[in-house]
Design a protein around this motif. Structure first.
Motif, PDB file in Angstrom:
ATOM      1  N   SER A 495       0.819  -1.217   0.000  1.00 34.82           N
ATOM      2  CA  SER A 495       0.000   0.000   0.000  1.00 34.82           C
ATOM      3  C   SER A 495       0.847   1.258   0.000  1.00 34.82           C
ATOM      4  O   SER A 495       0.606   2.194  -0.763  1.00 34.82           O
ATOM      5  N   LYS A 496       1.840   1.304   0.873  1.00 43.54           N
ATOM      6  CA  LYS A 496       2.755   2.436   0.924  1.00 43.54           C
ATOM      7  C   LYS A 496       4.129   1.923   1.333  1.00 43.54           C
ATOM      8  O   LYS A 496       4.242   1.152   2.276  1.00 43.54           O
ATOM      9  N   ALA A 517       5.948   8.331   2.036  1.00 42.04           N
ATOM     10  CA  ALA A 517       5.880   6.939   1.596  1.00 42.04           C
ATOM     11  C   ALA A 517       5.468   6.908   0.129  1.00 42.04           C
ATOM     12  O   ALA A 517       4.670   7.733  -0.322  1.00 42.04           O
ATOM     13  N   PRO A 519       3.664   5.354  -3.286  1.00 44.22           N
ATOM     14  CA  PRO A 519       2.412   4.625  -3.485  1.00 44.22           C
ATOM     15  C   PRO A 519       2.588   3.297  -4.221  1.00 44.22           C
ATOM     16  O   PRO A 519       3.568   3.088  -4.941  1.00 44.22           O
TER      17      PRO A 519
END
Length: 692
Positions: A495-496, A517, A519
Motif C-alpha cells: 500500500s505504501k 511513503a 504509493p
C-alpha cells in the motif's frame, strides 16, 4: 411562307411580335415550328418518362433504410444524379458513385452519417482539451459518453462525480463541458450492499462510498461488485442511488455462453475465424441468435441472414454456438504482395488469399518477407491485384570500419595511499587512449584501487592512482553495488513503501519519517543497491533515499484493479515475489474470488496479480474477471490493435476503421480503459468510442 399569330395586346407587345416575325423572314429562319399554344389545332408529343426509386441505406447500420426518393426521368436519360437528395446529416459511402443508371426501376445507394466531432471544454476556464473524439452516428441517435473520456479528477457535472453524459447527434460538431470533481468521501453517507443467492446464502457485504461516480440520473451501477459466477437477478435493476440506506440484491448463478463467428469458403472449404463474443447470463436463461449475436463486423461482413432467421432457442449452460458470416461481394480476395525496398526496387512477390475488408498484419506478412529485410508497413489491406508493401534492410549498409590511429606513448603510474604516501611507481607503454589492461598485476598485494581510479588509460606523462587496503570479512560493511546496468527499476508492491536513509557512521538504514511513503505500483529508477551484512537489500531511488527490497519487486508493475477467480484445482499459493520464487505466504482456495490492485509482468513474460500487500498470485492459476459492461465499441478512423487481458498486443487481430463490436466487459490498466469484445480480447478506449 405562312405564319399564324395571336394578337393578345397592342402597342409595345405587338411591336415585339412583329419584330420577331421580321427577323425570321429576313434571316431565312423557319417560323413554322412554334409552341402548341400558338398553333391552333396542333399538339406536340411529350417525351416518355418512367420512375426510378432510389433507396438510401446506412452502411454502418447493417444497410438500414434511411430514406427513399422517386426520380422521374425521361427515357433518353442514362443516369441520375443522386447527390441532391441525400438525407440531411449523411454522405455517400467511400466508393459509391454520384450517379446511378436510369434504366432500372429501383436502385440502392450506400450512405453513412457524416463525421462529427465531440470536443471537451473545461467549464471553469473555457479551455478546449486536445484529442477530440470523432463519430459517424445518424442524426437523432445518441450515445452515452463514459468515464474513459474524462481526464483524471474531472466530472460531467459541477455538483458531484458524474461519469456519464448523454449526447444526441444532430449532424454538427458539439462541445461538452466538464468540471473538476469537488466532492470527497465525507460528502455523504456510505452504502452497504448485500448480495444473496437463490438458496438464501449471503456473500460478504460491499461498502460503497458516497463519492463513487454516478450516472447523469444519480445512479451507481453495482454490477462490478457482484460475486464471481453470479449476475443480478433479471427482475432487479442494475443501478441504485447511494443514499446510505442498505441495499439488498438477489443474485443468480451465471455462465458465459459464447458465439463463435466464422466463414467457410464454399470453393475451397477453408474456414476463416472471426473470433468470439461471450455473454454472462443466468444459468438456464433462454436466448436466440437474433436476440444475442453481434451486429456489425469488418467492413461489409454481416451475420448470415439465415442465422438471424433461425427460430431455435437455446438454454444457457455455458455452451459455444457457431454463427456463420456473410459478405455481399467476393468474400475471399486473392492478390499479390510486391515487397519493395527504400529505393523502389522489388525484392520479391507473394500470392495471398484472405477475407475481403481485412487487413493483414505482421503475423501473416512476415513469413513472406525476403531474407535480410523487415516490414515498414505493418498493416496492409487485402485487395485484388498487386499491392506494394514497403520493406527495409534488417541491417543497413555501412562503410567498412577503419580503426583510428593512436600513437604509442609511455605513461608513468604513481600508486599512493589515501594519505598521499607513494607505494609504487611504474612506467608502461601502449596506444594512447587504450585502457591499461594489465593494471591489476602492478598493484601490490593487500591493496586495491579506489573506484575513482579504476579505469586509467595510456596517456603521455605521469598519472597518480589511489590505493586502499583490502577489507577482510571481519571489517566488511554494507556493500553498494551497481544495480543491473545502472538503469534498472523497482516497483512498489504494498500500500505504501516507507523511504530509508543510510547512516554511514553506524552502517545502518533507518526509516525516515520526513520523506513521503511511495504509493503502490509506482516505479522508480534504482541505479544502485545496498546489501547489508545481514543480507537485507535496499535500493537507491533518490539522492539519499532507499526502498527496502521486501517492499518492492523488480518485475514491471502496472496499476490495475479487478477481480480474479482461482482456477487451479488445488488452489493457488501467494508469494512475496511476483515471479513466484521464495517461500509461499498462503494458499487461496479454488473457486474463490479476490480483488487485485496491480498486475506484474515478469522477466519470462509471465504475469501475476497483487491480491494483498506483498502477496502475488500467478496468472496461470487464476482467471481475471473484468467489470461487467454492455454496449458497443465503434472503431475510429484508424485501425485498432487488440490486446489480451494481460495487456499483450494480439498479433494478427486488427479491427478495421468504422467497425462496431459488442462489449461484454471493461477494465482499467495504467490509467487506460480497455473494452472486452471477445474472449480474452480487448480494444483500448483511445481507438474509438464506446456507447451503451
Amino acid at each position: 411562307m405562312e405564319n399564324h399569330y395571336r394578337l393578345h395586346k397592342v402597342g409595345k407587345v405587338w411591336a415585339a411580335i412583329l419584330l420577331f416575325t421580321s427577323v425570321g423572314l429576313l434571316t431565312g429562319v423557319s417560323t413554322n415550328t412554334v409552341h402548341a399554344a400558338d398553333t391552333p389545332g396542333t399538339s406536340v408529343p411529350q417525351p416518355e418518362t418512367h420512375v426510378v426509386k432510389v433507396r438510401y441505406v446506412n452502411r454502418l447500420s447493417n444497410s438500414k433504410l434511411v430514406d427513399e426518393h422517386n426520380f422521374t426521368v425521361e427515357t433518353t436519360e442514362t443516369s441520375i444524379d443522386i447527390t441532391k437528395n441525400i438525407p440531411a446529416g449523411y454522405v455517400l459511402s467511400d466508393g459509391t458513385p454520384k450517379t446511378v443508371p436510369a434504366d432500372q426501376s429501383e436502385q440502392t445507394v450506400s450512405i453513412e452519417p457524416k463525421e462529427t466531432t465531440i470536443s471537451f471544454r473545461e467549464a471553469n476556464t473555457g479551455k478546449i482539451l486536445p484529442n477530440p473524439s470523432h463519430w459517424k452516428v445518424a442524426p437523432g441517435e445518441f450515445t452515452t459518453l463514459g468515464a474513459n473520456y474524462l481526464p483524471q479528477g474531472w466530472s460531467y457535472s459541477s455538483e458531484r462525480a458524474v461519469n456519464t453524459k448523454k449526447v444526441v447527434f444532430n449532424g454538427e460538431d458539439q462541445v461538452v463541458d466538464i468540471y473538476p470533481v469537488n466532492n470527497t468521501p465525507d460528502d455523504g453517507p456510505t452504502t452497504v450492499v448485500t448480495f444473496t443467492d437463490a438458496a438464501g446464502d449471503t456473500f460478504p457485504t460491499v461498502t460503497i462510498p458516497y463519492s463513487h461516480p454516478v450516472d447523469e440520473e444519480g445512479y451507481t451501477d453495482i454490477e462490478e461488485y457482484v460475486p464471481a459466477g453470479y449476475v443480478i437477478s433479471p427482475d432487479l435493476p442494475k443501478a441504485y442511488k447511494l443514499t446510505g440506506a442498505p441495499i439488498s440484491v438477489n443474485v443468480v448463478a451465471a455462465k458465459k455462453y459464447t458465439f463463435h463467428y466464422y466463414y467457410q469458403d464454399p470453393k475451397t472449404g477453408t474456414k476463416y475465424d472471426f473470433g468470439t463474443s461471450s455473454t454472462l447470463a443466468p444459468v438456464g436463461s433462454v436466448f436466440t441468435k437474433k436476440s444475442s449475436v453481434g451486429a456489425v463486423f469488418l467492413g461489409k461482413w454481416q451475420i448470415d441472414p439465415n442465422e438471424l432467421k433461425d427460430p431455435q432457442t437455446y438454454v444457457n449452460n455455458g455452451q459455444t454456438i457457431d454463427v456463420k458470416m456473410y459478405h455481399p461481394g467476393d468474400a475471399v480476395i486473392t492478390g499479390t504482395y510486391n515487397f519493395v525496398d527504400e529505393n523502389g526496387i522489388s525484392r520479391g512477390k507473394a500470392p495471398i488469399s484472405a477475407l475481403a475488408d481485412y487487413d493483414l498484419s505482421d503475423t501473416e506478412l512476415e513469413p513472406h518477407v525476403p531474407t535480410g529485410y523487415e516490414l515498414v508497413d505493418h498493416v496492409v489491406p487485402v485487395k485484388p491485384g498487386e499491392t506494394k508493401v514497403r520493406i527495409k534492410k534488417t541491417t543497413p549498409d555501412v562503410p567498412p570500419y577503419v580503426p583510428p590511429y593512436h600513437p604509442t606513448v609511455s605513461t608513468t603510474l604513481t600508486l599512493v595511499d589515501a594519505d598521499g604516501n607513494v607505494i609504487k611507481t611504474v612506467t608502461l607503454t601502449g596506444e594512447q587512449g587504450d585502457a591499461i589492461a594489465d593494471l591489476n598485476s602492478q598493484i601490490p598485494a593487500g591493496y586495491e584501487l579506489v573506484p575513482a581510479s579504476s579505469n586509467p588509460t595510456y596517456q603521455s606523462g605521469t598519472q597518480t592512482l589511489v590505493l586502499r587496503k583490502k577489507q577482510t570479512p571481519a571489517d566488511q560493511k554494507t556493500q553498494f553495488i551497481t544495480n543491473g546496468n545502472g538503469s534498472a527499476a523497482v516497483y512498489v508492491q504494498n500500500s505504501k513503501a516507507p523511504q530509508y536513509t543510510y547512516d554511514a557512521a553506524a552502517d545502518t538504514f533507518t526509516e525516515d519519517d520526513s520523506l513521503p511513503a511511495l504509493p503502490m505500483s509506482s516505479g522508480w529508477l534504482a541505479p544502485k543497491k545496498a546489501v547489508v551484512k545481514d543480507g537485507e537489500t535496499y535500493y537507491l531511488v533518490g539522492a539519499h533515499s532507499y526502498l527496502r527490497a521486501s517492499d518492492v519487486t523488480t518485475s514491471k508493475v502496472a496499476k490495475e484493479t479487478g477481480v480474479v477467480t482461482i482456477t487451479a484445482a488445488g488452489g493457488a499459493s501467494t508469494y512475496a515475489a511476483a515471479d513466484q520464487t521464495g517461500k509461499a505466504v498462503q494458499t487461496l482456495a479454488p473457486g474463490t474470488a479476490w480483488k487485485y490492485f496491480a498486475v506484474a509482468t515478469n522477466a519470462d513474460g509471465s504475469h501475476a496479480y497483487l491480491v494483498a500487500d506483498n502477496q502475488w498470485v500467478s496468472a496461470n492459476a487464476a482467471t481475471e474477471r473484468p467489470a461487467a459492461a454492455t454496449g458497443q465499441f465503434k472503431i475510429g478512423r484508424d485501425a485498432a490493435l487488440t490486446f489480451t487481458g494481460n495487456g499483450v498486443v494480439v498479433r494478427g487481430r486488427v479491427l478495421r476503421p468504422g467497425t462496431a463490436w459488442r462489449v461484454t466487459g471493461v477494465k482499467t490498466s495504467n490509467g487506460k480503459t480497455y473494452y472486452r469484445v471477445a474472449t480474452d480480447l480487448y480494444v483500448r478506449s483511445d481507438y474509438g468510442a464506446y456507447r451503451k
